[in-house]
Scaffold this motif. Structure first.
Motif, mmCIF file in Angstrom:
data_model
loop_
_atom_site.group_PDB
_atom_site.id
_atom_site.type_symbol
_atom_site.label_atom_id
_atom_site.label_comp_id
_atom_site.label_asym_id
_atom_site.label_seq_id
_atom_site.Cartn_x
_atom_site.Cartn_y
_atom_site.Cartn_z
ATOM 1 N N TYR A 31 -10.525 3.752 63.596
ATOM 2 C CA TYR A 31 -10.532 3.800 65.256
ATOM 3 C C TYR A 31 -11.426 4.643 66.009
ATOM 4 N N THR A 57 -15.001 3.911 68.054
ATOM 5 C CA THR A 57 -14.740 4.088 69.545
ATOM 6 C C THR A 57 -15.792 5.145 70.143
ATOM 7 N N ALA A 67 -9.853 2.181 75.985
ATOM 8 C CA ALA A 67 -10.490 1.468 74.452
ATOM 9 C C ALA A 67 -9.623 0.480 74.014
ATOM 10 N N ALA A 118 -9.247 -1.741 70.844
ATOM 11 C CA ALA A 118 -10.028 -2.130 69.523
ATOM 12 C C ALA A 118 -9.245 -3.010 68.680
ATOM 13 N N PRO A 153 -4.829 -0.731 69.797
ATOM 14 C CA PRO A 153 -5.306 -1.450 68.707
ATOM 15 C C PRO A 153 -4.576 -2.665 68.679
ATOM 16 N N SER A 186 -14.426 -1.980 68.603
ATOM 17 C CA SER A 186 -13.872 -1.315 69.626
ATOM 18 C C SER A 186 -14.708 -1.435 70.955
#
Lengths: 352, 352, 352, 352
Positions: B159, B163, B184, B186, B238, B249
């Motif tokens: 991640y 990102t 963010a 993702a 997430p 992401s």
């Protein structure tokens, strides 16, 4: 400087896989990729997997001068290929054809299943491209090419490749009843249905679904029968399953009278048969091939077992675009050009 | 003769991907792959993608003598890695760690999110492995290694990689409000959930499903904050989606007061930023990255756009096991050993 | 004898889902399903899920006399709906429209995002169809219908439904900063991309892929802003993931100055908010909604959590064709016709 | 007040599907769902599809008093069922068993494929539950139950159901060679592999993969042979494909000497055969069944074609948890309790 190579019909699924393989091939230099529909479009725009990899754009077939090419791969529909191959060969270009046009030895059979053949004179000299089973034809072609001739390879189709790799060792060893029918039920991923966006290839219709199709009518039938010597005895039923790449053929073969091998003996026999074939692996007794284990590669896995009902059940797993199409084309080209059979085909499938 | 390389924790998903990459790497020779759980099992038996590729079997960590190795990749859980790295380095072996143990510069932050750090003295010398953003640290490590030192790389997580690649150019250019939160969201494929068979990784529960997880609690949060200088300002959520490999992401960044770039200017800025980074491609304005286009590779695709609400929306697509784990480990090793960054990482994703 | 119901645009994905729901609805009798493209084709031939279920065939819109119908569901593209609704209503037929044509209250906003509105006079009387949030409008419509009027419902879109169900309770409770931007990242299954066979909906391009699309330009933006009162403050980014049905929206909302709820308090607040809404479930603290758990149904699951960065992260999961389209249309019709809200919508998702 | 019904082994995939079907069944009241592993856990917590639907929790088998129940469905492994059925029946409870324990008429065959049978005395009175083919047995059981007896149904397995529905009409009409082998290649979705989280059911191993398994050894072989009268002549090979629910069996049957039906005649024959079976649809000539069209339901689709090699190719598509397990159990219970066969089973598959 490597051999100059081109791909005709490069925007289709088999064509773009050829582009992928040739882009990293150490001996073939990809110099042209044609697509009349996408001419002028950068490959990376149509297939973003090539972003940052190549600046090459598709060209039209018409505008591409192949005369200085060493080899051209045809990834066009049947009928189109037989219109292109004669000119290319006349120009001294070796042709590796992925279509059905140069697979069947007998033009009458081609006409029955497809259309009248317009380049039937080439059939006799076309090598059948399934290296593990037709090594002699390809070796002879390699000799002719080394002597300066343009040669022609008609590569085996996807279902014929998986089915024949699974069945050939038993049949050629005389273990299979020469009078009884052979059943091949095969399942393909959706790339096998081609790039055209149709209801059949729509995600939402293909996903979470299994279906048979072309029952009793699929055009790969005569090709498998030719390879295996099964004229009129093959019952071949293809199916579609929800995955991108992968093809599994399960072949049920009646044992010849008197034949009574064990599974272990069959595995041994198969391993001997493929001992010189680096791209085919025979699984241990009790282990079945997985298509995921060959996806993205030119490898094949074969499994074999004796069934108590007096049958052999043999399974063959390939990537329909790899060993079943583009990879096999490159493998054949490697052989014809005197390169190691696996040159540029060393990829290992994603383990997971 | 290449560099002697080993993989510890080779039976996990990141570990086996390292085995795949190193099996074909021209400069690293894979000499050992450890798995305490599968010790003695041929790799090809556990992962049949290796059938016909390698005869190597998993060994135990205990029984493997790494003293003559040039580099060992650690693909073990956090806490295990910090127990192994000191001994390996003491033996002169360079360590490339895929776990979280050597990513965070501040042991207090590590302790807050994971556990007390037992090798905190190594944190200062660990290079952070995200080459496009931490090239200086890796270059310094390469110099030390060339001078005969064993060095340590703590590779970025999956991640954080996607990102940060998406967000860093805008942030480093001063275009992002230094006080406002950054969001963010993702989405990862299921390989990101690891090899362990659980209800969460069961096909029938993961298939045809989307869900968020670890809301507000995911351990990649401090790592992303460290890379991007976002202490306490990152809202990272997430998600899991039904695919094997791929991570996307989507990062929403508030523009700094006065900043008013166009999307085209941002694309230009991003392309300049990654001009020397062969594995990162910035998409044209209006085009979004696709994870499928980088699956199975160490490549990344980044997209960027200005949003009328005064925000930048940047997206980063990677293969979580490729650029997000094993591929990045190999990329870092390449750099540390003075090889071309992309050595052994030239694969092109399946175009379809 | 139930109410006489018709579906216009019945061959599209939302239309055929309406056909499915109405085929088993105890109070609405499906009497016509139109599709100009498939007129004359039995529904079961186009959609074999109806094999053995119905002999009804698609008819043309032109040839279908709706004058004796009680309700017509419009599952046609925007612009087409506003051409049909006036005539139907003039004939005394209640209209439940799934398109965008009667969702936006302000014709200027409609024109900005779509096209000039040709039935703008109907906008004022159109009830917005998202029952959990616009119960008053639907109740008023039900009264008018009970009094003999034909009424018009403009049902909420799929992304607006999931996003608004997740965000509304917090916003309406005054917990969200009224000046700061709200970020909604949402992921949809491929049915959301419609029935048309395109490269985007081709199995092989959608499978094993994640991508964002329509960044900053998606037409559901003004609709969500209208529902939630977020004019100009919404950053909405839709994504596509490889599944048929399912839509998850993750909404990040900045807490209002001074607001400091716990996650448990938010869950409580949300449960109170939806106490009278049988089709919306609020998950326990720490549990996230799963789209698979609502697929094939008109249910929604909502999750909510406080994020340490001073934000609320709320998630909403629906079936984009169920609660996001056809199911919601039936739910609205139930209300307008004075039936129990869940009539004919009691299905439980496949647990696995 | 309906009949009081319980599910034993309710946390498994077949068990939870029973819970789903019985939760909305108009005549059976689900009063207990046992799972020793999950006892005390609310069903909705283990299977969030039930969120907002039921507050019922799993109970232990031990602690559940079934004496006042009318019917208990057993969704436990083989061997467990034969330990439970006698006591339940002694208490006057009708038992519908989904396991293999009461399917085989001959205890010696059961012992050969499974284990010694501990309730062999019940085999003679157990009705075989595949209503379209064993209607007489079920009708007799219904009469006995109406007379106050507890009765026992041993429901057909998933592969036997699809295979037998496809093959029976041709065999019973005498069209199939009584001496030659019959080949059934069948493909199942992953729910068929059960709830246990294993490497085989891990998303990342099952996804994008096709494989055969249990070649020559699958325990459904004797069951299919019993139904179809194929003792020792069946070559049955099961396969796994990447989807949740769905099972397709392709059966290749050699025509009897002298038999020469057309495909159209076969379709006619099959339609006559299933004329009184509302849950089985025979496809038009040239049309193949799709598992997606029956997923989530108790319906079956059957296709049939003549193959030029002198064979019949018949295909049967079901949902392995629906018509292949829980749905069939409910269908049998409906019959035994004198209800309409399709009661509570009217669901239509998602058209897309």
């Amino acid at each position: 400087m490597g051999y100059r190579a081109g791909v005709v019909g490069a925007a289709g699924f088999a064509g773009i896989e050829l582009v992928r393989l040739l882009s990293r091939h150490p001996e073939f230099d990809l110099a042209a990729a044609t697509s009349d529909a996408l001419a002028g479009t950068p490959i990376a725009k149509a297939y973003p997997a090539f972003t940052g990899v190549t600046d090459l754009a598709f060209s039209t077939h018409e505008d591409t001068d192949f005369s200085a090419f060493d080899v051209v791969f045809l990834a066009v529909p049947h009928k189109a290929a037989m219109g292109m191959a004669p000119d290319l060969m006349a120009a001294g270009v070796t042709v590796v054809d992925l279509s059905a046009d140069f697979r069947l030895k007998d033009p009458a059979i081609y006409e029955k299943w497809y259309a009248p053949h317009t380049a039937a004179d080439l059939l006799a000299q076309a090598a059948f491209g399934l290296p593990e089973l037709t090594g002699d034809e390809l070796a002879a072609a390699a000799e002719r090419r080394a002597a300066g001739e343009a040669v022609l390879v008609g590569c085996a189709g996807c279902y014929p490749t998986a089915t024949s790799l699974a069945a050939a060792p038993a049949i050629r060893a005389g273990l299979v009843d020469a009078a009884a029918p052979v059943v091949a039920d095969a399942v393909s991923g959706v790339t096998g249905a081609g790039k055209k966006a149709t209801e059949r290839t729509h995600y939402c219709f293909a996903n979470e679904n299994l279906e048979a199709y072309g029952v009793g009518t699929h055009r790969h039938t005569p090709e498998i029968e030719q390879i295996l010597g099964l004229e009129g005895r093959l019952v071949f039923t293809p199916h579609l399953a929800p995955l991108n790449r992968g093809l599994l053929s399960t072949v049920t073969l009646p044992l010849a009278p008197g034949a009574a091998p064990t599974t272990e003996e069959l595995v041994e026999l198969y391993r001997d048969f493929y001992a010189a074939s680096p791209l085919v692996s025979v699984m241990d007794a009790g282990v079945q091939p997985r298509t995921a284990s060959v996806a993205g590669t030119c490898r094949a896995q074969v499994g074999v077992a004796v069934h108590p009902a007096g049958m052999i059940v043999a399974t063959g797993a390939i990537d329909n675009l790899g060993k079943g199409a583009a990879g096999q084309g490159v493998q054949c080209a490697n052989i014809v050009f005197g390169l190691p059979e696996t040159c540029g085909l060393e990829e290992i499938a994603n383990p997971v």
